[in-house]
Motif scaffolding. Structure first.
Motif, PDB file in Angstrom:
ATOM      1  N   LEU A 174       0.091  -0.747  -0.216  1.00 17.79           N
ATOM      2  CA  LEU A 174       0.113   0.011  -0.174  1.00 17.79           C
ATOM      3  C   LEU A 174       0.606   1.456   0.273  1.00 17.79           C
ATOM      4  O   LEU A 174       2.325   1.067   0.324  1.00 17.79           O
ATOM      5  CB  LEU A 174      -0.966   0.168   1.318  1.00 17.79           C
ATOM      6  CG  LEU A 174      -1.986  -1.328   1.340  1.00 17.79           C
ATOM      7  CD1 LEU A 174      -2.570  -0.823   2.604  1.00 17.79           C
ATOM      8  CD2 LEU A 174      -2.901  -1.156   0.217  1.00 17.79           C
ATOM      9  N   THR A 175       0.631   2.439  -0.513  1.00 18.82           N
ATOM     10  CA  THR A 175       1.483   3.961  -0.909  1.00 18.82           C
ATOM     11  C   THR A 175       0.981   4.049   0.602  1.00 18.82           C
ATOM     12  O   THR A 175       1.484   5.110   1.332  1.00 18.82           O
ATOM     13  CB  THR A 175       0.905   4.549  -2.156  1.00 18.82           C
ATOM     14  OG1 THR A 175      -1.009   4.561  -2.316  1.00 18.82           O
ATOM     15  CG2 THR A 175       1.206   3.753  -3.562  1.00 18.82           C
ATOM     16  N   HIS A 176      -0.470   4.092   0.776  1.00 16.47           N
ATOM     17  CA  HIS A 176      -1.225   4.709   2.089  1.00 16.47           C
ATOM     18  C   HIS A 176      -2.083   3.887   2.391  1.00 16.47           C
ATOM     19  O   HIS A 176      -2.889   3.385   1.917  1.00 16.47           O
ATOM     20  CB  HIS A 176      -0.572   6.476   1.714  1.00 16.47           C
ATOM     21  CG  HIS A 176      -1.396   6.803   1.305  1.00 16.47           C
ATOM     22  ND1 HIS A 176      -1.489   7.003   0.309  1.00 16.47           N
ATOM     23  CD2 HIS A 176      -3.013   7.581   1.537  1.00 16.47           C
ATOM     24  CE1 HIS A 176      -2.490   7.418  -1.065  1.00 16.47           C
ATOM     25  NE2 HIS A 176      -3.590   7.863  -0.048  1.00 16.47           N
ATOM     26  N   GLY A 177      -2.937   4.584   3.618  1.00 10.54           N
ATOM     27  CA  GLY A 177      -3.815   4.059   4.230  1.00 10.54           C
ATOM     28  C   GLY A 177      -4.829   4.616   4.178  1.00 10.54           C
ATOM     29  O   GLY A 177      -6.524   3.740   4.520  1.00 10.54           O
ATOM     30  N   HIS A 178      -5.698   6.143   2.993  1.00 13.19           N
ATOM     31  CA  HIS A 178      -6.796   6.337   2.835  1.00 13.19           C
ATOM     32  C   HIS A 178      -7.534   5.300   2.499  1.00 13.19           C
ATOM     33  O   HIS A 178      -7.131   3.842   1.252  1.00 13.19           O
ATOM     34  CB  HIS A 178      -6.948   7.520   1.366  1.00 13.19           C
ATOM     35  CG  HIS A 178      -6.238   8.743   2.065  1.00 13.19           C
ATOM     36  ND1 HIS A 178      -5.651   9.789   1.036  1.00 13.19           N
ATOM     37  CD2 HIS A 178      -6.440   8.886   3.358  1.00 13.19           C
ATOM     38  CE1 HIS A 178      -5.506  10.602   2.691  1.00 13.19           C
ATOM     39  NE2 HIS A 178      -5.795   9.956   3.892  1.00 13.19           N
ATOM     40  N   SER A 179      -9.016   5.113   2.331  1.00 12.11           N
ATOM     41  CA  SER A 179      -9.776   4.329   1.732  1.00 12.11           C
ATOM     42  C   SER A 179      -9.494   4.193   0.223  1.00 12.11           C
ATOM     43  O   SER A 179     -10.341   2.957  -0.599  1.00 12.11           O
ATOM     44  CB  SER A 179     -11.403   4.522   2.027  1.00 12.11           C
ATOM     45  OG  SER A 179     -11.696   5.857   1.380  1.00 12.11           O
TER      46      SER A 179
END
Ligand SMILES: [Zn+2]
Length: 220
Positions: A64-69
């Motif tokens: 994942l690049t980041h945790g946004h939905s």
């Protein structure tokens, strides 16, 4: 929703899902016969992405690049479907995507990744082993979110940029303001990143890919 699949380099495919006026992308990175998903999109598109990935080889992990939905939204379903599959993310986003706290600058708590899903913290793994496994260099680029991380494919010279930037009319643009924790830090992360790498293609989640060279002054 329309899905377009394009091979952007020898080892990388981009799946673009067109939701009315928002593009959400998932990348597939192949290394030998192993395939990795970079991001999962929102919850309902994970299966299409996994089907496309398994046509290319054995799915060996989700990164994942980041945790946004709109990036981590498929993690719970992927884990339910295949609990053995490792899921990598920078741990600095975990308290936000697990619903403990709202992302900085946001009011609403969102529970995106459920507590049962084991996440491997990118900070704690051996970066050389990860590179051997995936062909990707881990580049920490905080600002859009505290744990935002991009991945550089050294051989293909492709930067999988997540939400480090967006794209409009062929130009890189800053990430979406209302979803960015710290804009000055995000833009600084981008500038510092390009002192370290020399990509030919910058591939963003919400837009078209940008070929280098580009006019960097127009980003800020
Ligand atoms: Zn984002």
């Amino acid at each position: 929703m329309i899905m377009k699949e394009k091979q952007i380099s020898e080892h990388i495919w981009k799946l673009e899902f067109n939701f009315y006026f928002l593009i959400i992308s998932i990348w597939l990175v192949k290394n030998n016969n192993n395939v990795f998903l970079i991001d999962t999109g929102i919850s309902k598109i994970w299966e299409i992405a996994c089907n496309s990935a398994s046509e290319k080889g054995n799915i060996r992990g989700v990164i994942l690049t980041h945790g946004h939905s709109d990036h981590a939204g498929g993690v719970n379903q992927i884990n339910a479907h295949n609990p053995e599959l490792p899921i990598f993310m920078d741990g600095r986003d975990y308290e936000y995507s697990s619903g403990e706290n709202p992302f900085p600058g946001r009011k609403k708590v969102e529970k995106i990744i459920s507590a049962e899903v084991p996440i491997i913290d990118l900070r704690k793994i051996n970066k050389n082993d990860f590179f051997e496994l995936t062909g990707l260099k881990i580049m920490y680029t905080p600002g859009h979110s505290p744990g935002h991380t991009v991945f550089y494919h050294d051989n293909d010279k492709v930067l999988i940029a997540g939400d480090l930037y967006t794209e409009k009319n062929g130009l890189l643009r800053p990430p979406m303001k209302q979803f960015t924790s710290d804009m000055p830090q995000a833009l600084l992360s981008g500038r510092q990143l390009f002192e370290k790498i020399d990509p030919k293609i910058i591939s963003v989640c919400h837009g078209k890919d940008v070929n280098v060279p580009f006019d960097f002054s127009k980003v800020v």
